[in-house]
Design a protein around this motif. Structure first.
Motif, PDB file in Angstrom:
ATOM      1  N   GLU A   1     -11.905 -75.822   4.995  1.00 28.64           N
ATOM      2  CA  GLU A   1     -12.172 -74.417   4.674  1.00 28.64           C
ATOM      3  C   GLU A   1     -11.268 -73.868   3.575  1.00 28.64           C
ATOM      4  O   GLU A   1     -11.576 -72.843   2.959  1.00 28.64           O
ATOM      5  CB  GLU A   1     -12.034 -73.552   5.929  1.00 28.64           C
ATOM      6  CG  GLU A   1     -10.626 -73.472   6.509  1.00 28.64           C
ATOM      7  CD  GLU A   1     -10.244 -74.669   7.367  1.00 28.64           C
ATOM      8  OE1 GLU A   1      -9.105 -74.666   7.881  1.00 28.64           O
ATOM      9  OE2 GLU A   1     -11.081 -75.593   7.514  1.00 28.64           O
ATOM     10  N   SER A   2     -10.147 -74.529   3.290  1.00 31.32           N
ATOM     11  CA  SER A   2      -9.222 -74.048   2.271  1.00 31.32           C
ATOM     12  C   SER A   2      -9.625 -74.462   0.860  1.00 31.32           C
ATOM     13  O   SER A   2      -9.141 -73.889  -0.119  1.00 31.32           O
ATOM     14  CB  SER A   2      -7.800 -74.548   2.564  1.00 31.32           C
ATOM     15  OG  SER A   2      -7.320 -74.020   3.782  1.00 31.32           O
ATOM     16  N   ASP A   3     -10.483 -75.457   0.725  1.00 37.95           N
ATOM     17  CA  ASP A   3     -10.954 -75.866  -0.597  1.00 37.95           C
ATOM     18  C   ASP A   3     -12.035 -74.915  -1.076  1.00 37.95           C
ATOM     19  O   ASP A   3     -12.844 -74.405  -0.279  1.00 37.95           O
ATOM     20  CB  ASP A   3     -11.490 -77.292  -0.550  1.00 37.95           C
ATOM     21  CG  ASP A   3     -10.369 -78.316  -0.678  1.00 37.95           C
ATOM     22  OD1 ASP A   3      -9.199 -77.908  -0.797  1.00 37.95           O
ATOM     23  OD2 ASP A   3     -10.672 -79.528  -0.652  1.00 37.95           O
ATOM     24  N   SER A   4     -12.085 -74.703  -2.397  1.00 36.68           N
ATOM     25  CA  SER A   4     -12.986 -73.674  -2.918  1.00 36.68           C
ATOM     26  C   SER A   4     -13.195 -73.893  -4.408  1.00 36.68           C
ATOM     27  O   SER A   4     -12.574 -74.756  -5.036  1.00 36.68           O
ATOM     28  CB  SER A   4     -12.384 -72.280  -2.687  1.00 36.68           C
ATOM     29  OG  SER A   4     -11.169 -72.139  -3.422  1.00 36.68           O
ATOM     30  N   ILE A   5     -14.067 -73.051  -4.985  1.00 40.03           N
ATOM     31  CA  ILE A   5     -14.207 -72.921  -6.437  1.00 40.03           C
ATOM     32  C   ILE A   5     -14.450 -71.447  -6.719  1.00 40.03           C
ATOM     33  O   ILE A   5     -15.237 -70.796  -6.032  1.00 40.03           O
ATOM     34  CB  ILE A   5     -15.336 -73.811  -6.998  1.00 40.03           C
ATOM     35  CG1 ILE A   5     -15.354 -73.745  -8.522  1.00 40.03           C
ATOM     36  CG2 ILE A   5     -16.693 -73.452  -6.414  1.00 40.03           C
ATOM     37  CD1 ILE A   5     -16.251 -74.802  -9.166  1.00 40.03           C
ATOM     38  N   GLY A   6     -13.732 -70.903  -7.693  1.00 41.85           N
ATOM     39  CA  GLY A   6     -13.796 -69.472  -7.979  1.00 41.85           C
ATOM     40  C   GLY A   6     -15.025 -69.077  -8.781  1.00 41.85           C
ATOM     41  O   GLY A   6     -15.855 -69.915  -9.159  1.00 41.85           O
ATOM     42  N   TRP A   7     -15.127 -67.775  -9.068  1.00 36.89           N
ATOM     43  CA  TRP A   7     -16.266 -67.241  -9.800  1.00 36.89           C
ATOM     44  C   TRP A   7     -16.343 -67.861 -11.202  1.00 36.89           C
ATOM     45  O   TRP A   7     -15.345 -67.894 -11.935  1.00 36.89           O
ATOM     46  CB  TRP A   7     -16.153 -65.733  -9.933  1.00 36.89           C
ATOM     47  CG  TRP A   7     -16.367 -64.971  -8.668  1.00 36.89           C
ATOM     48  CD1 TRP A   7     -15.449 -64.253  -7.960  1.00 36.89           C
ATOM     49  CD2 TRP A   7     -17.612 -64.829  -7.960  1.00 36.89           C
ATOM     50  NE1 TRP A   7     -16.025 -63.686  -6.857  1.00 36.89           N
ATOM     51  CE2 TRP A   7     -17.354 -64.009  -6.818  1.00 36.89           C
ATOM     52  CE3 TRP A   7     -18.907 -65.306  -8.159  1.00 36.89           C
ATOM     53  CZ2 TRP A   7     -18.350 -63.665  -5.913  1.00 36.89           C
ATOM     54  CZ3 TRP A   7     -19.898 -64.971  -7.247  1.00 36.89           C
ATOM     55  CH2 TRP A   7     -19.612 -64.160  -6.142  1.00 36.89           C
ATOM     56  N   HIS A   8     -17.522 -68.329 -11.568  1.00 39.25           N
ATOM     57  CA  HIS A   8     -17.737 -68.911 -12.887  1.00 39.25           C
ATOM     58  C   HIS A   8     -19.236 -69.054 -13.130  1.00 39.25           C
ATOM     59  O   HIS A   8     -20.057 -68.884 -12.218  1.00 39.25           O
ATOM     60  CB  HIS A   8     -17.063 -70.293 -12.980  1.00 39.25           C
ATOM     61  CG  HIS A   8     -17.758 -71.335 -12.162  1.00 39.25           C
ATOM     62  ND1 HIS A   8     -17.658 -71.399 -10.780  1.00 39.25           N
ATOM     63  CD2 HIS A   8     -18.589 -72.363 -12.528  1.00 39.25           C
ATOM     64  CE1 HIS A   8     -18.377 -72.412 -10.335  1.00 39.25           C
ATOM     65  NE2 HIS A   8     -18.956 -72.995 -11.372  1.00 39.25           N
ATOM     66  N   SER A   9     -19.578 -69.388 -14.363  1.00 42.18           N
ATOM     67  CA  SER A   9     -20.944 -69.770 -14.725  1.00 42.18           C
ATOM     68  C   SER A   9     -20.886 -71.144 -15.379  1.00 42.18           C
ATOM     69  O   SER A   9     -19.914 -71.476 -16.061  1.00 42.18           O
ATOM     70  CB  SER A   9     -21.563 -68.762 -15.706  1.00 42.18           C
ATOM     71  OG  SER A   9     -21.656 -67.479 -15.143  1.00 42.18           O
ATOM     72  N   ASP A  10     -21.927 -71.945 -15.155  1.00 40.09           N
ATOM     73  CA  ASP A  10     -22.017 -73.238 -15.833  1.00 40.09           C
ATOM     74  C   ASP A  10     -22.659 -73.007 -17.199  1.00 40.09           C
ATOM     75  O   ASP A  10     -23.838 -73.335 -17.416  1.00 40.09           O
ATOM     76  CB  ASP A  10     -22.842 -74.221 -14.990  1.00 40.09           C
ATOM     77  CG  ASP A  10     -22.175 -74.547 -13.673  1.00 40.09           C
ATOM     78  OD1 ASP A  10     -20.927 -74.593 -13.644  1.00 40.09           O
ATOM     79  OD2 ASP A  10     -22.882 -74.737 -12.670  1.00 40.09           O
ATOM     80  N   ASP A  11     -21.874 -72.427 -18.105  1.00 39.83           N
ATOM     81  CA  ASP A  11     -22.409 -72.038 -19.409  1.00 39.83           C
ATOM     82  C   ASP A  11     -21.641 -72.686 -20.551  1.00 39.83           C
ATOM     83  O   ASP A  11     -21.589 -72.144 -21.661  1.00 39.83           O
ATOM     84  CB  ASP A  11     -22.379 -70.511 -19.556  1.00 39.83           C
ATOM     85  CG  ASP A  11     -20.993 -69.916 -19.321  1.00 39.83           C
ATOM     86  OD1 ASP A  11     -20.049 -70.699 -19.066  1.00 39.83           O
ATOM     87  OD2 ASP A  11     -20.854 -68.687 -19.391  1.00 39.83           O
ATOM     88  N   GLU A  12     -21.037 -73.854 -20.299  1.00 39.72           N
ATOM     89  CA  GLU A  12     -20.366 -74.556 -21.379  1.00 39.72           C
ATOM     90  C   GLU A  12     -21.382 -74.919 -22.459  1.00 39.72           C
ATOM     91  O   GLU A  12     -22.554 -75.200 -22.181  1.00 39.72           O
ATOM     92  CB  GLU A  12     -19.691 -75.827 -20.851  1.00 39.72           C
ATOM     93  CG  GLU A  12     -18.491 -75.570 -19.955  1.00 39.72           C
ATOM     94  CD  GLU A  12     -18.885 -75.199 -18.539  1.00 39.72           C
ATOM     95  OE1 GLU A  12     -18.057 -74.584 -17.841  1.00 39.72           O
ATOM     96  OE2 GLU A  12     -20.015 -75.539 -18.124  1.00 39.72           O
ATOM     97  N   ALA A  13     -20.917 -74.947 -23.690  1.00 45.14           N
ATOM     98  CA  ALA A  13     -21.821 -75.197 -24.815  1.00 45.14           C
ATOM     99  C   ALA A  13     -22.519 -76.540 -24.700  1.00 45.14           C
ATOM    100  O   ALA A  13     -23.672 -76.690 -25.118  1.00 45.14           O
ATOM    101  CB  ALA A  13     -21.036 -75.118 -26.127  1.00 45.14           C
ATOM    102  N   SER A  14     -21.851 -77.543 -24.121  1.00 49.27           N
ATOM    103  CA  SER A  14     -22.439 -78.880 -24.016  1.00 49.27           C
ATOM    104  C   SER A  14     -23.630 -78.929 -23.068  1.00 49.27           C
ATOM    105  O   SER A  14     -24.367 -79.924 -23.050  1.00 49.27           O
ATOM    106  CB  SER A  14     -21.378 -79.882 -23.546  1.00 49.27           C
ATOM    107  OG  SER A  14     -20.870 -79.507 -22.280  1.00 49.27           O
TER     108      SER A  14
END
Length: 304
Positions: free
Chosen positions: A180-193
């Motif tokens: 439960e302690s592992d996570s990923i924060g707010w983001h978008s998958d909008d890398e140019a590649s």
């Protein structure tokens, strides 16, 4: 004897009441029922009135979070950049297949903790990852090198996800949330590649975690997400979620830490990577699937 002392000593109902004080006229006063309103302010002379003006600004309401848990296509927004759509398959993998796939990938993939950089300082991601693809992948100012040695089971899963989505993915980011302690924060998958309006396929194995989305605010909100729409999608064992259209342009997503105990979860995010310079679709070559293992006919049909 004063009136005050007389009333203090007399207990009968025949005690004389105190004389009434004369009231000042209230004509022209804004609040005649309030005796303080008759007092003149020390900073000016004359009458003072107050007017109420209705605000011309619209009243902002924090929208309630919506839950998406039914199979099918869900159009979550339609704006100037286009339609943002989620497609949900809650039983993409049968339970018995998902069980042995989870155990195999947990034990055999080369999991490691990636180091990212923020404002010049390094930090370890709160999860483990590994990358597969002909090209490297850079995010959070850190690069994962190309890796063409696909695990055979991942090639099989890629074939099934390609078929369900109508896409042709050439890369895969694997995430392992240990608890439960592992996570990923707010983001978008909008890398140019990733090119314009990329389709991202997310396949979940293991314990259920909540996948949250929030709509990006318009420029006049100065980055304030308070009044923006929010969604939550519980991603259970064997669930496939597709993010399509303008979802990466108009929304952010996260998997937050949780307060209740959670077991390990593997998240396989299939994507299509293009060579730099990015932002253009170059039609990157899809990796061969000739080395994919053969499943029984029944299992293969259920996977698709």
């Amino acid at each position: 004897m004063s009136d005050k002392r007389q009333r203090a000593r007399v207990q009968g109902s025949w005690a004389k009441p105190l004389p009434k004080q004369p009231q000042r006229p209230t004509e022209g006063c804004a609040f005649p029922s309030n005796p303080v309103a008759n007092l003149k302010p020390s900073w000016g002379v004359g009458q003072h009135t107050f007017e109420f003006h209705q605000s011309t600004q619209p009243v902002k309401v924090i929208p309630s979070e919506k839950v998406i848990e039914k199979d099918g296509d869900h159009e979550v927004s339609n704006g100037p950049s286009g339609v943002s759509r989620l497609r949900l398959f809650t039983a993409f993998l049968p339970v018995e297949e998902a069980d042995w796939m989870f155990s195999k990938l947990l034990a055999e993939l080369p999991w490691s903790q990636k180091t990212n950089y923020r404002q010049g300082e390094s930090y370890g991601e709160p999860r483990l990852t590994c990358w597969y693809g002909d090209l490297p992948y850079t995010y959070a100012h850190s690069t994962m090198e190309a890796n063409t040695q696909w695990h055979p089971l991942l090639l099989t899963l890629r074939q099934a996800v390609d078929s369900a989505s109508g896409s042709s993915f050439n890369s895969l980011l694997c995430n392992l949330y240990r608890n439960e302690s592992d996570s990923i924060g707010w983001h978008s998958d909008d890398e140019a590649s990733l090119g314009t309006k990329p389709t991202i396929a997310s396949l979940s194995l293991g314990d259920t975690r909540v996948f949250s989305l929030r709509k990006k605010p318009p420029p006049e909100e100065n980055g304030d997400y308070t009044y923006m729409e929010r969604l939550r999608v519980p991603l259970a064992h064997g669930t496939l979620l597709l993010m399509e259209g303008s979802t990466q342009d108009d929304w952010q997503h996260q998997v937050a830490k949780e307060y209740h105990s959670r077991g390990p979860r593997i998240n396989l995010t299939f994507r299509t990577i293009y060579p730099e310079p990015a932002g253009r679709r170059h039609g990157g070559q899809t990796l061969t699937t000739s080395t994919a293992p053969t499943l029984s006919t029944r299992h293969h049909q259920r996977l698709l």
